[in-house]
Scaffold this motif. Sequence first.
Motif, PDB file in Angstrom:
ATOM      1  N   MET A  51       6.731  21.919 -18.435  1.00  0.00           N
ATOM      2  CA  MET A  51       7.929  21.169 -18.098  1.00  0.00           C
ATOM      3  C   MET A  51       7.555  20.023 -17.155  1.00  0.00           C
ATOM      4  O   MET A  51       6.755  20.195 -16.252  1.00  0.00           O
ATOM      5  N   GLU A  52       8.150  18.884 -17.383  1.00  0.00           N
ATOM      6  CA  GLU A  52       7.861  17.716 -16.557  1.00  0.00           C
ATOM      7  C   GLU A  52       8.457  17.858 -15.162  1.00  0.00           C
ATOM      8  O   GLU A  52       9.495  18.477 -14.974  1.00  0.00           O
ATOM      9  N   LYS A  53       7.767  17.234 -14.202  1.00  0.00           N
ATOM     10  CA  LYS A  53       8.196  17.269 -12.809  1.00  0.00           C
ATOM     11  C   LYS A  53       8.194  15.846 -12.258  1.00  0.00           C
ATOM     12  O   LYS A  53       7.362  15.033 -12.653  1.00  0.00           O
ATOM     13  N   ILE A  54       9.106  15.573 -11.346  1.00  0.00           N
ATOM     14  CA  ILE A  54       9.196  14.251 -10.726  1.00  0.00           C
ATOM     15  C   ILE A  54       8.873  14.369  -9.241  1.00  0.00           C
ATOM     16  O   ILE A  54       9.366  15.269  -8.564  1.00  0.00           O
ATOM     17  N   LEU A  55       8.075  13.432  -8.756  1.00  0.00           N
ATOM     18  CA  LEU A  55       7.813  13.303  -7.326  1.00  0.00           C
ATOM     19  C   LEU A  55       8.344  11.938  -6.904  1.00  0.00           C
ATOM     20  O   LEU A  55       7.880  10.906  -7.372  1.00  0.00           O
ATOM     21  N   VAL A  56       9.359  11.966  -6.046  1.00  0.00           N
ATOM     22  CA  VAL A  56       9.973  10.739  -5.552  1.00  0.00           C
ATOM     23  C   VAL A  56       9.319  10.392  -4.219  1.00  0.00           C
ATOM     24  O   VAL A  56       9.309  11.210  -3.292  1.00  0.00           O
ATOM     25  N   LEU A  57       8.789   9.187  -4.130  1.00  0.00           N
ATOM     26  CA  LEU A  57       8.053   8.763  -2.939  1.00  0.00           C
ATOM     27  C   LEU A  57       8.764   7.623  -2.231  1.00  0.00           C
ATOM     28  O   LEU A  57       9.086   6.602  -2.845  1.00  0.00           O
ATOM     29  N   ASP A  58       8.998   7.817  -0.948  1.00  0.00           N
ATOM     30  CA  ASP A  58       9.462   6.730  -0.105  1.00  0.00           C
ATOM     31  C   ASP A  58       8.330   5.709  -0.040  1.00  0.00           C
ATOM     32  O   ASP A  58       7.151   6.055  -0.190  1.00  0.00           O
ATOM     33  N   VAL A  59       8.659   4.461   0.218  1.00  0.00           N
ATOM     34  CA  VAL A  59       7.636   3.415   0.233  1.00  0.00           C
ATOM     35  C   VAL A  59       7.228   3.058   1.659  1.00  0.00           C
ATOM     36  O   VAL A  59       6.095   3.294   2.070  1.00  0.00           O
ATOM     37  N   ASP A  60       8.141   2.496   2.431  1.00  0.00           N
ATOM     38  CA  ASP A  60       7.799   2.001   3.773  1.00  0.00           C
ATOM     39  C   ASP A  60       7.548   3.132   4.759  1.00  0.00           C
ATOM     40  O   ASP A  60       8.364   4.043   4.893  1.00  0.00           O
ATOM     41  N   GLU A  61       6.420   3.048   5.426  1.00  0.00           N
ATOM     42  CA  GLU A  61       5.914   4.014   6.399  1.00  0.00           C
ATOM     43  C   GLU A  61       5.493   5.340   5.772  1.00  0.00           C
ATOM     44  O   GLU A  61       5.031   6.242   6.458  1.00  0.00           O
ATOM     45  N   THR A  74      10.416  -4.277  -3.063  1.00  0.00           N
ATOM     46  CA  THR A  74       9.672  -3.022  -3.180  1.00  0.00           C
ATOM     47  C   THR A  74       8.636  -3.110  -4.298  1.00  0.00           C
ATOM     48  O   THR A  74       7.489  -2.696  -4.127  1.00  0.00           O
ATOM     49  N   ILE A  75       9.024  -3.669  -5.419  1.00  0.00           N
ATOM     50  CA  ILE A  75       8.095  -3.844  -6.540  1.00  0.00           C
ATOM     51  C   ILE A  75       6.924  -4.724  -6.116  1.00  0.00           C
ATOM     52  O   ILE A  75       5.762  -4.414  -6.408  1.00  0.00           O
ATOM     53  N   LYS A  76       7.190  -5.802  -5.416  1.00  0.00           N
ATOM     54  CA  LYS A  76       6.118  -6.705  -4.964  1.00  0.00           C
ATOM     55  C   LYS A  76       5.169  -6.005  -3.998  1.00  0.00           C
ATOM     56  O   LYS A  76       3.962  -6.223  -4.032  1.00  0.00           O
ATOM     57  N   LYS A  77       5.710  -5.154  -3.127  1.00  0.00           N
ATOM     58  CA  LYS A  77       4.863  -4.405  -2.193  1.00  0.00           C
ATOM     59  C   LYS A  77       3.942  -3.451  -2.951  1.00  0.00           C
ATOM     60  O   LYS A  77       2.745  -3.373  -2.673  1.00  0.00           O
ATOM     61  N   LEU A  78       4.504  -2.693  -3.889  1.00  0.00           N
ATOM     62  CA  LEU A  78       3.706  -1.739  -4.657  1.00  0.00           C
ATOM     63  C   LEU A  78       2.665  -2.457  -5.504  1.00  0.00           C
ATOM     64  O   LEU A  78       1.538  -1.984  -5.645  1.00  0.00           O
ATOM     65  N   GLU A  79       3.033  -3.593  -6.039  1.00  0.00           N
ATOM     66  CA  GLU A  79       2.097  -4.408  -6.805  1.00  0.00           C
ATOM     67  C   GLU A  79       0.960  -4.913  -5.910  1.00  0.00           C
ATOM     68  O   GLU A  79      -0.211  -4.876  -6.292  1.00  0.00           O
ATOM     69  N   ALA A  80       1.309  -5.315  -4.693  1.00  0.00           N
ATOM     70  CA  ALA A  80       0.310  -5.856  -3.756  1.00  0.00           C
ATOM     71  C   ALA A  80      -0.747  -4.824  -3.368  1.00  0.00           C
ATOM     72  O   ALA A  80      -1.895  -5.187  -3.113  1.00  0.00           O
ATOM     73  N   ILE A  81      -0.374  -3.548  -3.321  1.00  0.00           N
ATOM     74  CA  ILE A  81      -1.375  -2.524  -2.977  1.00  0.00           C
ATOM     75  C   ILE A  81      -1.988  -1.885  -4.221  1.00  0.00           C
ATOM     76  O   ILE A  81      -2.772  -0.952  -4.124  1.00  0.00           O
ATOM     77  N   GLY A  82      -1.612  -2.387  -5.395  1.00  0.00           N
ATOM     78  CA  GLY A  82      -2.255  -1.970  -6.638  1.00  0.00           C
ATOM     79  C   GLY A  82      -1.820  -0.646  -7.211  1.00  0.00           C
ATOM     80  O   GLY A  82      -2.586  -0.007  -7.934  1.00  0.00           O
ATOM     81  N   VAL A  83      -0.574  -0.212  -6.929  1.00  0.00           N
ATOM     82  CA  VAL A  83      -0.130   1.078  -7.450  1.00  0.00           C
ATOM     83  C   VAL A  83       1.137   1.008  -8.299  1.00  0.00           C
ATOM     84  O   VAL A  83       1.600   2.030  -8.795  1.00  0.00           O
ATOM     85  N   LEU A  84       1.694  -0.160  -8.492  1.00  0.00           N
ATOM     86  CA  LEU A  84       2.972  -0.288  -9.204  1.00  0.00           C
ATOM     87  C   LEU A  84       2.952   0.383 -10.568  1.00  0.00           C
ATOM     88  O   LEU A  84       3.898   1.075 -10.943  1.00  0.00           O
ATOM     89  N   ASP A  85       1.869   0.215 -11.325  1.00  0.00           N
ATOM     90  CA  ASP A  85       1.802   0.757 -12.689  1.00  0.00           C
ATOM     91  C   ASP A  85       1.818   2.283 -12.736  1.00  0.00           C
ATOM     92  O   ASP A  85       2.011   2.868 -13.808  1.00  0.00           O
TER      93      ASP A  85
END
Length: 163
Positions: A1-11, A73-84
């Motif tokens: 069964m699939e599971k989701i992990l929701v991650l806060d971004v800042d800090e 938020t998308i730009k931040k995740l893209e900047a650290i190389g994890v957006l995909d």
Amino acid sequence: MEKILVLDVDETLLNMERLSFLKIFKKNYKDYDGRLIFDKYYLSPRPKVKEFIEEAKKHFKLVAFSIVNKEITIKKLEAIGVLDSFVKVYGKEDLLDGKKSLKKVVNDLGISNIIGIDNFPEAFLEKENIIKINPWFIGDSKNDSALSTILEDLKLNVIKNLP
């Protein structure tokens, strides 16, 4: 069964500070892996965040949820190389009554096995399903291993217990 992990971004996954603040109060900011973003901010990933993301996505579908505008938020995740690595990104436009919501994620993705990580669990309507992590800021330990520790705990205690 699939599971989701929701991650806060800042800090939780990264920290972004005004360059003018860092130059005055945290002069060693350039010692941290990071880059200039939005012309006046310095953005740095939490130590070992990429390794955490790579391992976590073997066990979970990853979702990012921020109280900041989704586009930023998308730009931040893209900047650290994890957006995909994220199947979905939520921002302040997706808050319900000013809070993040796991139910919104469940409804959008149709997967009910869900848990989150945030430095401020009270930001979620369902704070009982959020694992608290100490916030990380530029200037904090470069050897921070909080994400790895939580992932190991999830692998030992949560993943095997989810249907």
